[in-house]
Design a protein around this motif. Structure first.
Motif, PDB file in Angstrom:
ATOM      1  N   HIS A  47       1.063  -1.284  -0.056  1.00  0.00           N
ATOM      2  CA  HIS A  47       0.083   0.097   0.048  1.00  0.00           C
ATOM      3  C   HIS A  47       0.739   1.120   0.000  1.00  0.00           C
ATOM      4  O   HIS A  47       2.002   1.121   0.307  1.00  0.00           O
ATOM      5  CB  HIS A  47      -0.799  -0.025   1.345  1.00  0.00           C
ATOM      6  CG  HIS A  47      -0.311   0.235   2.488  1.00  0.00           C
ATOM      7  ND1 HIS A  47       0.062   1.533   3.194  1.00  0.00           N
ATOM      8  CD2 HIS A  47       0.162  -0.764   3.446  1.00  0.00           C
ATOM      9  CE1 HIS A  47       0.896   1.154   4.236  1.00  0.00           C
ATOM     10  NE2 HIS A  47       0.864  -0.067   4.441  1.00  0.00           N
ATOM     11  N   GLU A  48       0.246   2.362  -0.491  1.00  0.00           N
ATOM     12  CA  GLU A  48       0.792   3.609  -0.302  1.00  0.00           C
ATOM     13  C   GLU A  48      -0.015   4.787   0.123  1.00  0.00           C
ATOM     14  O   GLU A  48      -1.252   4.723  -0.427  1.00  0.00           O
ATOM     15  CB  GLU A  48       1.505   3.865  -1.608  1.00  0.00           C
ATOM     16  CG  GLU A  48       0.714   3.934  -2.915  1.00  0.00           C
ATOM     17  CD  GLU A  48       1.374   4.184  -4.347  1.00  0.00           C
ATOM     18  OE1 GLU A  48       2.177   5.303  -4.237  1.00  0.00           O
ATOM     19  OE2 GLU A  48       0.910   3.386  -5.333  1.00  0.00           O
ATOM     20  N   THR A  49       0.370   5.392   0.758  1.00  0.00           N
ATOM     21  CA  THR A  49      -0.525   6.659   1.262  1.00  0.00           C
ATOM     22  C   THR A  49      -0.808   7.435   0.264  1.00  0.00           C
ATOM     23  O   THR A  49      -0.038   8.215  -0.436  1.00  0.00           O
ATOM     24  CB  THR A  49       0.390   7.387   2.590  1.00  0.00           C
ATOM     25  OG1 THR A  49       0.482   6.412   3.598  1.00  0.00           O
ATOM     26  CG2 THR A  49      -0.651   8.486   3.089  1.00  0.00           C
ATOM     27  N   LEU A  50      -2.269   7.830   0.063  1.00  0.00           N
ATOM     28  CA  LEU A  50      -2.690   8.884  -0.729  1.00  0.00           C
ATOM     29  C   LEU A  50      -2.779  10.288  -0.051  1.00  0.00           C
ATOM     30  O   LEU A  50      -2.638  11.251  -0.645  1.00  0.00           O
ATOM     31  CB  LEU A  50      -3.966   8.588  -1.517  1.00  0.00           C
ATOM     32  CG  LEU A  50      -4.608   9.170  -2.559  1.00  0.00           C
ATOM     33  CD1 LEU A  50      -3.535   9.752  -3.796  1.00  0.00           C
ATOM     34  CD2 LEU A  50      -5.793   8.643  -3.095  1.00  0.00           C
ATOM     35  N   ALA A  51      -3.387  10.236   1.080  1.00  0.00           N
ATOM     36  CA  ALA A  51      -3.405  11.465   1.944  1.00  0.00           C
ATOM     37  C   ALA A  51      -3.338  11.066   3.376  1.00  0.00           C
ATOM     38  O   ALA A  51      -3.684  10.221   3.636  1.00  0.00           O
ATOM     39  CB  ALA A  51      -4.709  12.404   1.518  1.00  0.00           C
ATOM     40  N   GLN A  52      -2.810  12.083   4.235  1.00  0.00           N
ATOM     41  CA  GLN A  52      -2.951  11.712   5.512  1.00  0.00           C
ATOM     42  C   GLN A  52      -2.586  13.118   6.315  1.00  0.00           C
ATOM     43  O   GLN A  52      -2.521  14.245   5.586  1.00  0.00           O
ATOM     44  CB  GLN A  52      -1.624  10.913   6.034  1.00  0.00           C
ATOM     45  CG  GLN A  52      -0.084  11.846   5.742  1.00  0.00           C
ATOM     46  CD  GLN A  52       0.953  10.895   6.080  1.00  0.00           C
ATOM     47  OE1 GLN A  52       0.891   9.659   6.490  1.00  0.00           O
ATOM     48  NE2 GLN A  52       2.265  11.607   5.931  1.00  0.00           N
ATOM     49  N   THR A  53      -3.010  13.273   7.367  1.00  0.00           N
ATOM     50  CA  THR A  53      -3.212  14.396   8.311  1.00  0.00           C
ATOM     51  C   THR A  53      -1.785  14.906   8.801  1.00  0.00           C
ATOM     52  O   THR A  53      -0.684  14.216   8.754  1.00  0.00           O
ATOM     53  CB  THR A  53      -4.047  14.445   9.444  1.00  0.00           C
ATOM     54  OG1 THR A  53      -3.520  13.501  10.247  1.00  0.00           O
ATOM     55  CG2 THR A  53      -5.501  13.677   8.750  1.00  0.00           C
ATOM     56  N   THR A  54      -1.926  16.149   9.272  1.00  0.00           N
ATOM     57  CA  THR A  54      -0.526  16.416  10.171  1.00  0.00           C
ATOM     58  C   THR A  54      -0.452  15.698  11.329  1.00  0.00           C
ATOM     59  O   THR A  54      -1.180  14.965  11.680  1.00  0.00           O
ATOM     60  CB  THR A  54      -0.568  17.929  10.438  1.00  0.00           C
ATOM     61  OG1 THR A  54      -1.577  18.151  11.594  1.00  0.00           O
ATOM     62  CG2 THR A  54      -0.816  18.773   9.151  1.00  0.00           C
ATOM     63  N   GLU A  55       0.792  16.011  12.065  1.00  0.00           N
ATOM     64  CA  GLU A  55       0.981  15.035  13.185  1.00  0.00           C
ATOM     65  C   GLU A  55       0.115  15.655  14.606  1.00  0.00           C
ATOM     66  O   GLU A  55       0.161  15.153  15.613  1.00  0.00           O
ATOM     67  CB  GLU A  55       2.234  15.288  13.509  1.00  0.00           C
ATOM     68  CG  GLU A  55       3.078  16.729  14.129  1.00  0.00           C
ATOM     69  CD  GLU A  55       3.372  17.413  12.904  1.00  0.00           C
ATOM     70  OE1 GLU A  55       3.833  18.610  13.234  1.00  0.00           O
ATOM     71  OE2 GLU A  55       3.100  16.944  11.885  1.00  0.00           O
ATOM     72  N   LYS A  56      -0.478  16.861  14.105  1.00  0.00           N
ATOM     73  CA  LYS A  56      -1.219  17.335  15.288  1.00  0.00           C
ATOM     74  C   LYS A  56      -2.700  16.933  15.237  1.00  0.00           C
ATOM     75  O   LYS A  56      -3.735  17.601  16.177  1.00  0.00           O
ATOM     76  CB  LYS A  56      -1.357  18.992  15.112  1.00  0.00           C
ATOM     77  CG  LYS A  56       0.089  19.680  15.419  1.00  0.00           C
ATOM     78  CD  LYS A  56      -0.227  21.114  15.535  1.00  0.00           C
ATOM     79  CE  LYS A  56       1.316  21.646  15.915  1.00  0.00           C
ATOM     80  NZ  LYS A  56       1.284  23.284  15.777  1.00  0.00           N
ATOM     81  N   ALA A  57      -3.147  15.981  14.294  1.00  0.00           N
ATOM     82  CA  ALA A  57      -4.532  15.507  14.130  1.00  0.00           C
ATOM     83  C   ALA A  57      -4.865  14.762  15.312  1.00  0.00           C
ATOM     84  O   ALA A  57      -3.892  14.182  16.043  1.00  0.00           O
ATOM     85  CB  ALA A  57      -4.712  14.859  13.132  1.00  0.00           C
ATOM     86  N   TYR A  58      -6.192  14.395  15.728  1.00  0.00           N
ATOM     87  CA  TYR A  58      -6.550  13.483  16.557  1.00  0.00           C
ATOM     88  C   TYR A  58      -7.788  12.685  15.996  1.00  0.00           C
ATOM     89  O   TYR A  58      -8.728  13.216  15.543  1.00  0.00           O
ATOM     90  CB  TYR A  58      -6.467  14.304  17.978  1.00  0.00           C
ATOM     91  CG  TYR A  58      -7.585  15.212  18.174  1.00  0.00           C
ATOM     92  CD1 TYR A  58      -8.871  15.254  18.495  1.00  0.00           C
ATOM     93  CD2 TYR A  58      -7.121  16.631  17.781  1.00  0.00           C
ATOM     94  CE1 TYR A  58      -9.752  16.276  18.323  1.00  0.00           C
ATOM     95  CE2 TYR A  58      -7.879  17.662  17.572  1.00  0.00           C
ATOM     96  CZ  TYR A  58      -9.158  17.589  18.004  1.00  0.00           C
ATOM     97  OH  TYR A  58      -9.838  18.620  18.134  1.00  0.00           O
ATOM     98  N   VAL A  59      -8.139  11.778  16.975  1.00  0.00           N
ATOM     99  CA  VAL A  59      -9.440  11.202  16.642  1.00  0.00           C
ATOM    100  C   VAL A  59     -10.540  11.283  17.938  1.00  0.00           C
ATOM    101  O   VAL A  59     -10.174  11.034  18.846  1.00  0.00           O
ATOM    102  CB  VAL A  59      -9.239   9.724  16.590  1.00  0.00           C
ATOM    103  CG1 VAL A  59     -10.615   8.887  16.328  1.00  0.00           C
ATOM    104  CG2 VAL A  59      -8.368   9.312  15.349  1.00  0.00           C
ATOM    105  N   ARG A  60     -11.700  11.834  17.751  1.00  0.00           N
ATOM    106  CA  ARG A  60     -12.849  11.823  18.512  1.00  0.00           C
ATOM    107  C   ARG A  60     -13.950  10.811  18.742  1.00  0.00           C
ATOM    108  O   ARG A  60     -14.372  10.803  17.506  1.00  0.00           O
ATOM    109  CB  ARG A  60     -13.380  13.274  18.294  1.00  0.00           C
ATOM    110  CG  ARG A  60     -14.485  13.588  19.415  1.00  0.00           C
ATOM    111  CD  ARG A  60     -14.992  14.987  19.271  1.00  0.00           C
ATOM    112  NE  ARG A  60     -13.840  15.858  19.962  1.00  0.00           N
ATOM    113  CZ  ARG A  60     -13.957  17.196  20.063  1.00  0.00           C
ATOM    114  NH1 ARG A  60     -14.988  17.893  19.744  1.00  0.00           N
ATOM    115  NH2 ARG A  60     -12.834  17.905  20.608  1.00  0.00           N
ATOM    116  N   THR A  61     -13.896  10.196  19.361  1.00  0.00           N
ATOM    117  CA  THR A  61     -14.880   8.938  19.675  1.00  0.00           C
ATOM    118  C   THR A  61     -16.388   9.490  20.232  1.00  0.00           C
ATOM    119  O   THR A  61     -17.466   8.866  19.705  1.00  0.00           O
ATOM    120  CB  THR A  61     -14.298   7.772  20.289  1.00  0.00           C
ATOM    121  OG1 THR A  61     -13.960   8.100  21.596  1.00  0.00           O
ATOM    122  CG2 THR A  61     -13.131   7.139  19.512  1.00  0.00           C
ATOM    123  N   ASN A  62     -16.216  10.469  20.914  1.00  0.00           N
ATOM    124  CA  ASN A  62     -17.376  10.818  21.914  1.00  0.00           C
ATOM    125  C   ASN A  62     -17.981  11.946  20.828  1.00  0.00           C
ATOM    126  O   ASN A  62     -17.502  13.084  20.956  1.00  0.00           O
ATOM    127  CB  ASN A  62     -17.134  11.483  23.147  1.00  0.00           C
ATOM    128  CG  ASN A  62     -18.508  11.916  23.865  1.00  0.00           C
ATOM    129  OD1 ASN A  62     -19.619  12.030  23.477  1.00  0.00           O
ATOM    130  ND2 ASN A  62     -18.042  12.287  25.073  1.00  0.00           N
TER     131      ASN A  62
END
Length: 498
Positions: free
Chosen positions: A353-368
């Motif tokens: 696989h190869e990355t097509l798009a990714q966020t910056t290192e300051k991104a985070y995941v919100r589950t609530n």
């Protein structure tokens, strides 16, 4: 009587004197030189007029000095159109006042001898065209035909709008090239969009489905269960975010399609309903993929739209999908999920696989998702770089490979309207969303030479420095004065030497 005779004689004598004076004047050197000068000026003017007449009737090779070659055919167009061996007829209706379009289409004629052009400037004399295409005498239209295949282009289809800058962008080359390829292609690629179990009905993807049709694809909806399987002529299967799990039978049919070398485009966002998608996960397991729970929020202000952290803008990586494009491609996803790969099993699965798009290192995941804070809270995941789009290649055997492109979002491909700074916008038209989807389908259909043409038509405002401004003003005003003064001095020196 005598007086009249004397008067006539005086008149004749006066005439002789006049012509004698003219003859004497013609013998003077300055007038002879003056006559030569006048003759030379006449010759120069005649040459100028002749050259202009010649240029009006000669189509010169294109010379485009712009960095992005915005006034000439791109290499993509030359590759796509140059080898067509079918007769292509282009009819231009009421385009006599649009020289730019005419000149551009004439470049296709130079490129391929099978392409012919017809100009219709008096539509009132062509009732057949008016009736067939429901036109008024002043309407303009481009008709591109090859055999029974036909594509029409209106003036509006030669332009698009950059919804991030609200600038009008000329896409004449893209529209004409793709129309030519569309009518010249007898065997169109079959694209099927799964229509059951999905979060949003396929009608919300109307614009992108139409755009895929215009790219030479035949697009149909598909209920795998009702159809009894995936059609054998399927070149690309599109699955969007699910609201409920697929059945066991559908799971087996999709996995069978993959193992037969089938191509997939997944536009699957987070499972916000927490539905049990265990059957669909088994499909993803074929590629070692997991779509994580929760929504990705961007933590870098420059990578979000209008301050909304879940409206993330990311530049696509230089991959096999985008490397031939001559402009930056920006993807704008809304409420995207995070994609992870089971790296321990990829080799066993035969997956790369190869990355097509990714966020910056300051991104985070919100589950609530009840949390309304615009910035990261203690409940949210850690700051990290999140993959949101990827290209995957699965080797089935030496002869078979299955390609997959996954975007962790479906909203970016829809006609859904969102308010950005008070302006309503369609999400598929944000940034290069539509371009990337069309390129993805072309790549999966193994039609890399059909990648959508995109040129950078942006105007750059250049502000000169004070020193540069002084130099420019000197060249414009001082240099001509110096030349004139020098000419006068040289003339005076030569005059005194005589």
């Amino acid at each position: 009587m005598k007086k009249e005779t004397e008067k006539q004689e005086k008149t004749v004598e006066s005439g002789k004197n006049f012509f004698q004076k003219i003859g004497t004047a013609l013998k003077k050197k300055w007038l002879i030189n003056g006559s030569k000068t006048i003759l030379l000026v006449i010759i120069i003017i005649a040459i100028y007029i002749g050259v202009n007449i010649l240029l009006e009737n000669v189509v010169l090779p294109e010379i485009d000095c712009t960095e992005n070659k915005i006034y000439s055919l791109s290499q993509e167009s030359k590759d796509k159109v140059g080898n067509i061996d079918k007769e292509i007829n282009i009819t231009l209706i009421n385009y006599s006042n649009n020289k730019s379009v005419i000149n551009f289409i004439e470049r296709y004629i130079e490129l391929n001898k099978h392409i012919k052009i017809e100009k219709v400037d008096d539509l009132s004399a062509r009732s057949d065209l008016m009736q067939t295409y429901s036109l008024n005498p002043t309407d303009s239209l481009i008709i591109i035909k090859s055999g029974n295949n036909e594509k029409t282009l209106t003036q509006n289809e030669l332009y698009t709008v950059d919804y991030t800058t609200y600038q009008q962008i000329d896409i004449t080359e893209e529209a004409i090239t793709n129309a030519i390829m569309n009518v010249a292609t007898e065997q169109k690629s079959k694209v099927y969009m799964m229509s059951n179990h999905i979060m949003y009905d396929v009608q919300y993807y109307g614009s992108i489905m139409e755009a895929m049709e215009n790219e030479g694809n035949e697009v149909q909806t598909l209920d795998i269960l009702a159809n009894g399987g995936i059609p054998e002529d399927c070149n690309c299967l599109i699955i969007s975010t699910l609201k409920e799990d697929i059945t066991e039978q559908e799971k087996d049919k999709i996995i069978g399609y993959i193992k037969n070398g089938g191509e997939l485009l997944l536009m699957c966002g987070p499972n916000v309903n927490n539905a049990d998608l265990s059957n669909f996960q088994k499909v993803l397991d074929e590629y070692g993929i997991t779509i994580e729970k929760g929504i990705v929020f961007e933590g870098t202000a420059a990578n979000m739209v209008a301050g909304y952290p879940d409206f993330i803008i990311e530049k696509t990586e230089s991959t096999s999908l985008t490397q031939n494009l001559n402009m930056a491609m920006n993807l704008c996803l809304i409420d995207a999920a995070k994609i992870t790969f089971n790296e321990d099993k990829l080799q066993e699965l035969g997956v790369e696989h190869e990355t097509l798009a990714q966020t910056t290192e300051k991104a985070y995941v919100r589950t609530n998702l009840n949390q309304k804070a615009a910035s990261r809270t203690a409940e949210d995941g850690e700051n990290e770089t999140c993959t949101i789009a990827a290209i995957v290649m699965k080797t089935i055997s030496e002869e078979k490979k299955s390609k997959l492109i996954i975007y962790a979002n479906e909203l970016f491909a829809m006609d859904m309207q969102v308010q950005i700074n008070g302006y309503p916008m369609s999400t598929v038209n944000l940034y290069n969303n539509k371009d990337l989807i069309l390129n993805s389908v072309a790549y999966l259909n193994e039609k890399e030479n059909s990648i959508t043409i995109r040129k950078n038509y942006e105007n750059v405002n250049y502000t000169v420095t004070e020193q540069q401004n002084t130099i420019i003003m000197t060249i414009i005003f001082a240099l001509p004065v110096v030349i004139i003064v020098a000419g006068i001095v040289i003339w005076q020196v030569r005059r005194r030497k005589k």
